[in-house]
Design an enzyme around this catalytic site. Structure first.
Site, PDB file in Angstrom:
ATOM      1  N   ARG A  90       0.916  -1.291   0.037  1.00  0.00           N
ATOM      2  CA  ARG A  90       0.060   0.086  -0.043  1.00  0.00           C
ATOM      3  C   ARG A  90       0.810   1.224  -0.067  1.00  0.00           C
ATOM      4  NH1 ARG A  90      -4.834   1.492   4.399  1.00  0.00           N
ATOM      5  NH2 ARG A  90      -5.329   3.693   3.645  1.00  0.00           N
ATOM      6  N   ASN A 144     -10.720  -3.814  -1.916  1.00  0.00           N
ATOM      7  CA  ASN A 144     -10.605  -2.804  -2.709  1.00  0.00           C
ATOM      8  C   ASN A 144      -9.706  -3.418  -3.913  1.00  0.00           C
ATOM      9  OD1 ASN A 144     -12.242  -0.667  -1.824  1.00  0.00           O
ATOM     10  ND2 ASN A 144     -10.630  -0.559  -0.091  1.00  0.00           N
ATOM     11  N   CYS A 164     -19.427  -1.803   0.264  1.00  0.00           N
ATOM     12  CA  CYS A 164     -18.342  -0.381   0.642  1.00  0.00           C
ATOM     13  C   CYS A 164     -18.990   0.102   1.771  1.00  0.00           C
ATOM     14  CB  CYS A 164     -18.140   0.447  -0.730  1.00  0.00           C
ATOM     15  SG  CYS A 164     -17.168   1.805  -0.178  1.00  0.00           S
ATOM     16  N   HIS A 194     -16.400   4.276  -4.921  1.00  0.00           N
ATOM     17  CA  HIS A 194     -15.419   5.423  -4.721  1.00  0.00           C
ATOM     18  C   HIS A 194     -15.316   6.324  -5.717  1.00  0.00           C
ATOM     19  CE1 HIS A 194     -12.711   2.648  -1.967  1.00  0.00           C
ATOM     20  NE2 HIS A 194     -13.879   2.810  -1.413  1.00  0.00           N
ATOM     21  N   TYR A 241     -13.728  10.590  -2.000  1.00  0.00           N
ATOM     22  CA  TYR A 241     -12.852  10.025  -3.156  1.00  0.00           C
ATOM     23  C   TYR A 241     -12.894  11.098  -4.244  1.00  0.00           C
ATOM     24  CZ  TYR A 241     -12.125   5.731  -0.508  1.00  0.00           C
ATOM     25  OH  TYR A 241     -11.640   4.961   0.506  1.00  0.00           O
TER      26      TYR A 241
END
Length: 431
Positions: A90, A144, A164, A194, A241
């Site tokens: 990440r 995700n 989500c 998102h 987002y």
């Protein structure tokens, strides 16, 4: 009822366990199986889960295992919540794009593509195991990028729904501002995972969003992480987002000087795992709020309960009206947005039934939103192609299609860098 969680060693898991304990009437789980190859995480998370259920007087048995086949065998439902490469991968997702002036984020843009490349093949292998050992189980994907992963599962013929927590989080926040029960707020939530906008917030048939924009603008700025002037101009409440699109350059500058979110989360996770390992702890830690995923437990329990045929049967926390039959989920488009292919995956309110989710009609998206949705949906299709079939050229094509990249020189450089940084998780790249 047997519920299996793949990625059960996640620090999120006690959040889910908390929901199972509080909303036991909605989802009468008798066996909770946590599957994870990382014993250093699975052991303390499993122990914490047992203590939490025991404290609540919940009768479910908690089983921990690294064996996916044994863990899913006979399950009624399987939740998939995993992170290939952990927080280290990440961190790369969040920092690699910054060198090219692109936003660094784990599910949006370049980082989201990297995560899809690592994740889709693994999830599909897991889904094949589920289909073999629990053919009637529903798969709820919380991994995700949810839209791309859910599309992969559906295209492969699996019984899957994407989940989500953004919609339920917004619903709860707006309900608090309006001083009504959450179930009284009907969100006009539409878009892609998102990439959504709340265009209405109806309470007993009356749209309260205009009043919220007039009277509670600072709170809506906090929810969306966007400036009030933009919210007034749009007349909607975008997902936070959308900031990566509407304020891309400002966010890139902030990311270049700030601490990557991956490092912040890794620190929180270390603290949480220490808490989980303490045999005196048996309640949901406050630090879970710093981990993210607010109201994930309620969203997961409600979705599972409806898929398993129990809508409207349970009383949960004070003020809860039971399991809602209509919930926001990631589902096939099937004509909901006429400008997208039916096979696309969108995020909209859907009627959740034991046969699957049925997306409800959505008012036509305004051109400002429809254009971006079409653009990102096209990228997602190309991203899935790259994840399924590999190849630097496919990665480059997907980046060319993304509105946050687009330029060919950027796409070429980023494709090479992204593949090189993720080579350990991409079997085709090692050949």
């Amino acid at each position: 009822m047997k519920l299996t969680v793949i990625g059960g060693g996640s620090t999120y898991t006690p959040e889910l366990v908390d929901g199972l304990a509080r909303l036991r009437g909605a989802l009468p789980v008798t066996e909770l199986v946590l599957v994870d190859p990382d014993g250093d995480r699975l052991v303390p998370v499993g122990a914490m889960s047992r203590r939490m259920l025991a404290r609540a007087g919940h009768p479910a048995r908690v089983v921990t295992t690294a064996d996916t086949a044994a863990g899913v065998a006979g399950a009624d439902a399987v939740v998939v919540q995993l992170r290939i490469g952990g927080q280290a991968a990440r961190r790369v997702d969040e920092t690699l794009p910054l060198a090219c002036g692109c936003v660094g984020q784990e599910t949006t843009g370049v980082g989201g593509l990297a995560k899809a490349l690592r994740t889709v093949p693994v999830v599909l292998d897991l889904a094949d195991t589920i289909a073999k050992h629990a053919p009637d189980a529903w798969i709820v994907d919380f991994t995700n990028p949810v839209g791309i992963v859910t599309r992969a599962l559906l295209d492969a013929g699996h019984r899957a729904v994407g989940l989500c927590n953004v919609a339920i989080h917004v619903q709860r926040r707006l309900a608090a501002l309006l001083d009504v029960r959450p179930d009284e707020v009907d969100l006009g939530h539409a878009g892609l995972n998102h990439l959504t906008w709340v265009r209405s917030a109806r309470v007993r048939g009356v749209d309260r969003l205009p009043g919220l924009l007039a009277d509670h603008l600072p709170a809506l700025e906090e929810i969306s992480n966007l400036p009030g002037g933009l919210l007034r101009h749009l007349g909607t409440l975008p997902s936070y987002y959308l900031g990566y699109y509407y304020e891309h350059d400002r966010i890139v500058e902030r990311q270049r000087t700030g601490t990557p979110r991956a490092e912040q989360v890794a620190a929180v996770e270390r603290e949480l795992l220490d808490l989980y390992a303490d045999p005196a702890n048996d309640t949901r830690p406050a630090q879970l709020s710093e981990r993210g995923g607010a109201f994930y437990s309620e969203a997961a329990v409600y979705l599972l309960a409806a898929l398993l045929g129990r809508p409207g049967t349970a009383q949960g926390d004070a003020g809860d009206a039971g399991v809602p039959a209509v919930q926001v989920a990631n589902v096939r488009n099937n004509g909901t947005f006429p400008f997208l292919p039916d096979r696309s995956v969108i995020e909209v309110p859907a009627r959740i039934t034991s046969k699957g989710p049925l997306p409800l009609p959505v008012p036509p998206l305004e051109p400002l939103y429809a254009g971006l949705v079409a653009h990102v949906s096209a990228y997602e299709e190309l991203a899935l192609d790259a994840a399924l079939h590999g190849g630097v050229d496919r990665v480059r094509t997907a980046l060319l299609a993304h509105p946050l990249v687009g330029q060919h020189a950027l796409a070429e450089r980023l494709a090479d860098d992204l593949v090189a940084a993720n080579r350990d998780h991409l079997p085709w790249a090692a050949r």
